[in-house]
Write a protein that holds these residues in place. Sequence first.
Motif, PDB file in Angstrom:
ATOM      1  N   HIS A 414      44.261 -34.450  18.491  1.00  0.00           N
ATOM      2  CA  HIS A 414      43.629 -34.173  17.198  1.00  0.00           C
ATOM      3  C   HIS A 414      42.117 -34.319  17.352  1.00  0.00           C
ATOM      4  O   HIS A 414      41.652 -35.312  17.920  1.00  0.00           O
ATOM      5  CB  HIS A 414      44.148 -35.141  16.143  1.00  0.00           C
ATOM      6  CG  HIS A 414      43.890 -34.726  14.723  1.00  0.00           C
ATOM      7  ND1 HIS A 414      42.622 -34.544  14.222  1.00  0.00           N
ATOM      8  CD2 HIS A 414      44.742 -34.451  13.699  1.00  0.00           C
ATOM      9  CE1 HIS A 414      42.703 -34.188  12.943  1.00  0.00           C
ATOM     10  NE2 HIS A 414      43.974 -34.115  12.602  1.00  0.00           N
ATOM     11  N   PRO A 415      41.327 -33.362  16.853  1.00  0.00           N
ATOM     12  CA  PRO A 415      39.870 -33.443  17.035  1.00  0.00           C
ATOM     13  C   PRO A 415      39.216 -34.647  16.378  1.00  0.00           C
ATOM     14  O   PRO A 415      38.068 -34.981  16.688  1.00  0.00           O
ATOM     15  CB  PRO A 415      39.368 -32.136  16.408  1.00  0.00           C
ATOM     16  CG  PRO A 415      40.456 -31.686  15.486  1.00  0.00           C
ATOM     17  CD  PRO A 415      41.722 -32.143  16.135  1.00  0.00           C
ATOM     18  N   ARG A 416      39.928 -35.317  15.478  1.00  0.00           N
ATOM     19  CA  ARG A 416      39.347 -36.487  14.812  1.00  0.00           C
ATOM     20  C   ARG A 416      38.958 -37.576  15.815  1.00  0.00           C
ATOM     21  O   ARG A 416      38.076 -38.379  15.550  1.00  0.00           O
ATOM     22  CB  ARG A 416      40.335 -37.043  13.780  1.00  0.00           C
ATOM     23  CG  ARG A 416      41.629 -37.554  14.358  1.00  0.00           C
ATOM     24  CD  ARG A 416      42.664 -37.855  13.288  1.00  0.00           C
ATOM     25  NE  ARG A 416      43.878 -38.436  13.861  1.00  0.00           N
ATOM     26  CZ  ARG A 416      44.964 -38.739  13.163  1.00  0.00           C
ATOM     27  NH1 ARG A 416      44.989 -38.519  11.866  1.00  0.00           N
ATOM     28  NH2 ARG A 416      46.023 -39.261  13.742  1.00  0.00           N
ATOM     29  N   LYS A 417      39.621 -37.602  16.982  1.00  0.00           N
ATOM     30  CA  LYS A 417      39.322 -38.624  17.977  1.00  0.00           C
ATOM     31  C   LYS A 417      37.943 -38.436  18.600  1.00  0.00           C
ATOM     32  O   LYS A 417      37.295 -39.407  18.994  1.00  0.00           O
ATOM     33  CB  LYS A 417      40.400 -38.617  19.070  1.00  0.00           C
ATOM     34  CG  LYS A 417      40.242 -39.706  20.120  1.00  0.00           C
ATOM     35  CD  LYS A 417      41.454 -39.765  21.035  1.00  0.00           C
ATOM     36  CE  LYS A 417      41.325 -40.888  22.060  1.00  0.00           C
ATOM     37  NZ  LYS A 417      42.543 -41.027  22.880  1.00  0.00           N
ATOM     38  N   THR A 475      21.013 -30.970  15.099  1.00  0.00           N
ATOM     39  CA  THR A 475      22.028 -30.542  16.077  1.00  0.00           C
ATOM     40  C   THR A 475      23.281 -31.400  16.082  1.00  0.00           C
ATOM     41  O   THR A 475      24.237 -31.066  16.787  1.00  0.00           O
ATOM     42  CB  THR A 475      21.426 -30.535  17.494  1.00  0.00           C
ATOM     43  OG1 THR A 475      21.017 -31.871  17.850  1.00  0.00           O
ATOM     44  CG2 THR A 475      20.231 -29.605  17.577  1.00  0.00           C
ATOM     45  N   PHE A 476      23.286 -32.495  15.336  1.00  0.00           N
ATOM     46  CA  PHE A 476      24.439 -33.402  15.350  1.00  0.00           C
ATOM     47  C   PHE A 476      25.652 -32.726  14.722  1.00  0.00           C
ATOM     48  O   PHE A 476      25.669 -32.425  13.528  1.00  0.00           O
ATOM     49  CB  PHE A 476      24.086 -34.682  14.582  1.00  0.00           C
ATOM     50  CG  PHE A 476      25.148 -35.748  14.588  1.00  0.00           C
ATOM     51  CD1 PHE A 476      25.933 -35.985  15.709  1.00  0.00           C
ATOM     52  CD2 PHE A 476      25.359 -36.545  13.461  1.00  0.00           C
ATOM     53  CE1 PHE A 476      26.901 -36.980  15.719  1.00  0.00           C
ATOM     54  CE2 PHE A 476      26.314 -37.544  13.453  1.00  0.00           C
ATOM     55  CZ  PHE A 476      27.092 -37.763  14.579  1.00  0.00           C
ATOM     56  N   GLN A 477      26.678 -32.457  15.528  1.00  0.00           N
ATOM     57  CA  GLN A 477      27.902 -31.858  15.021  1.00  0.00           C
ATOM     58  C   GLN A 477      29.029 -31.995  16.038  1.00  0.00           C
ATOM     59  O   GLN A 477      28.796 -32.202  17.227  1.00  0.00           O
ATOM     60  CB  GLN A 477      27.703 -30.387  14.669  1.00  0.00           C
ATOM     61  CG  GLN A 477      27.428 -29.464  15.845  1.00  0.00           C
ATOM     62  CD  GLN A 477      27.215 -28.031  15.397  1.00  0.00           C
ATOM     63  OE1 GLN A 477      26.196 -27.692  14.788  1.00  0.00           O
ATOM     64  NE2 GLN A 477      28.182 -27.178  15.673  1.00  0.00           N
ATOM     65  N   GLY A 478      30.247 -31.859  15.563  1.00  0.00           N
ATOM     66  CA  GLY A 478      31.395 -31.920  16.447  1.00  0.00           C
ATOM     67  C   GLY A 478      31.617 -30.598  17.152  1.00  0.00           C
ATOM     68  O   GLY A 478      31.354 -29.533  16.604  1.00  0.00           O
ATOM     69  N   GLU A 479      32.125 -30.684  18.359  1.00  0.00           N
ATOM     70  CA  GLU A 479      32.508 -29.509  19.132  1.00  0.00           C
ATOM     71  C   GLU A 479      34.032 -29.377  19.220  1.00  0.00           C
ATOM     72  O   GLU A 479      34.544 -28.324  19.588  1.00  0.00           O
ATOM     73  CB  GLU A 479      31.921 -29.592  20.545  1.00  0.00           C
ATOM     74  CG  GLU A 479      30.396 -29.533  20.591  1.00  0.00           C
ATOM     75  CD  GLU A 479      29.865 -28.133  20.330  1.00  0.00           C
ATOM     76  OE1 GLU A 479      29.737 -27.355  21.285  1.00  0.00           O
ATOM     77  OE2 GLU A 479      29.598 -27.811  19.147  1.00  0.00           O
ATOM     78  N   SER A 489      31.214 -34.393  21.200  1.00  0.00           N
ATOM     79  CA  SER A 489      30.269 -34.017  20.145  1.00  0.00           C
ATOM     80  C   SER A 489      28.851 -33.924  20.708  1.00  0.00           C
ATOM     81  O   SER A 489      28.549 -34.498  21.760  1.00  0.00           O
ATOM     82  CB  SER A 489      30.305 -35.047  19.012  1.00  0.00           C
ATOM     83  OG  SER A 489      31.561 -35.029  18.358  1.00  0.00           O
ATOM     84  N   LYS A 490      27.994 -33.221  19.994  1.00  0.00           N
ATOM     85  CA  LYS A 490      26.610 -33.073  20.460  1.00  0.00           C
ATOM     86  C   LYS A 490      25.634 -33.552  19.386  1.00  0.00           C
ATOM     87  O   LYS A 490      25.983 -33.663  18.210  1.00  0.00           O
ATOM     88  CB  LYS A 490      26.318 -31.622  20.829  1.00  0.00           C
ATOM     89  CG  LYS A 490      26.323 -30.642  19.663  1.00  0.00           C
ATOM     90  CD  LYS A 490      25.987 -29.237  20.147  1.00  0.00           C
ATOM     91  CE  LYS A 490      25.874 -28.258  18.990  1.00  0.00           C
ATOM     92  NZ  LYS A 490      25.535 -26.894  19.439  1.00  0.00           N
TER      93      LYS A 490
END
Length: 521
Positions: A414-417, A475-479, A489-490
């Motif tokens: 799950h991407p939440r991790k 730029t802070f966001q999930g990949e 994340s970046k």
Amino acid sequence: MSIVRLLPLYAVLLCGCTTAPFEPQKSVDILIQSGLVFTGQEQKLKQLDIGVCGNTICEIHPSGTHNVKAKTIINAQGLIVSPGFIDPHTHSLSELKSSDKNANLNYLTQGVTTVVNGNDGGGTYKITPLVQQLTTQGIGTNTAFFVGHGSVRKAVMGKAKRAATQAEISEMQSLVEHAMQAGALGFSSGLYYVPQTYADTQEVIALAKIAAKYGGIYETHLRDEGTFSIGIVQAAKEAITIAKSAQLPLHIAHIKALGVDAWGQSVAVIKLIELARHNGLRITADQYPWLASGTKLHNAIMPKWAMADSKQAFYQRLNSAKLQARLHHEIAESLRMRGGPKALLITECKSTQYVGKTLAEVANMLAMSPIDAAIQLVQQGDVRVASFNMAESDLTAFMTQPWVVTSSDGTNGHPRKFASFAQKYHQYVKEKKWLTLTEYLNRSTTLTANILGLDNRGKIKLGFAADITIFDPNTFQGEADYQHWDAISKGVHTVIVNGKIAVHNTIHTNALGGQVLLKNN
């Protein structure tokens, strides 16, 4: 008096100074310069310089106003400087205990410096040997623990489907007390899960009272987050009853309205919680910013009565000819409430050809009904699913409450991790603007520390632990997504954990600065 002796006084008069004209240069280990700082004590961000000495914040000044010498200087101009993010609900203990993933990089790259383990009632009561193990090998983030209802019940009763006797409750209380004395933050339950679901309310109250005795909190995965048993509203009422009877704060894990029949019930749950808070009960919750939950397939749709006693007994019931009609009826209803077999995405499975496919697609591959496919799958070992079962209106309603903080409930598949904190910022602060930046930061740091009782974390404050996150607001966001759940994340520039730089210029330094955080009893 000679002219030479008068010169210093003359110089002071000329410059208009009333103190020594030169401030002695101070020395720090790390100096963070020119960042926009959220201190956790004020609503506005301020441009400040922050000094770190050892593992502690030792200097805070308006940028450029003080003469400070530093071994390491971090230029944070154009960046946000925040207390390190705190995740109150993770499942990261296996990584922390490992020899190759103990840096906890998926959390560090989200800006998280502290993770909590032992949620959903799964926390061990053997705290001391766990602390010794993690301290000896080193960990990349801080961690803290809950003692879990499921762990103590299994230790005393196994998976017996019945109420506990008074003697068994006393034995469980002793295990909880042992863990609280060892530094657990509080008592956690997962009344949705076997065997905790077999416990009555009074059993939970009796155990929560032990945590209250040591100033702990009660953290719970509600008995029902949808309409699967007693309903989400009644489950919230039960949690409030437990906290009120045991006289301790209540924290609701990953608050949500799960399943099509529960959509819209966030309104009733919020109203119930607000009333209890108005009446003096301390209630908070956490939430991950995704419309799909994540769990094991058997937990999602298999009847709780079928899972009693042991795995062998569970499988025997699944294959019993006499029980097929009942099983099919109840599994079908669970599937309906979760949105059907197309809404369950297989994210982890021993048979890797099924990963990335829905239960409906797997059933088609196996040329059988989704129910029969599910029964077959769960007997092959743990199968994890992403269950697309939430409405964005409920997600919004909960997220915007001032008592709801950020969490991940991070699990494989799950991407939440890998992306919860980054996802929440990018989608719900920057794009949809459901929260302001300071609301987001407060609910990822200061408020969470206050809920958990972490007295010297969650603020940029003199004397506080130097857990600091610096990120680029542009730029802070999930990949990570549901097809690539483990993408890093970046946008996080620097992460400092207890004064050690763990991430710098987006690169992991291999530092293991984490500590086990124990409650002071």
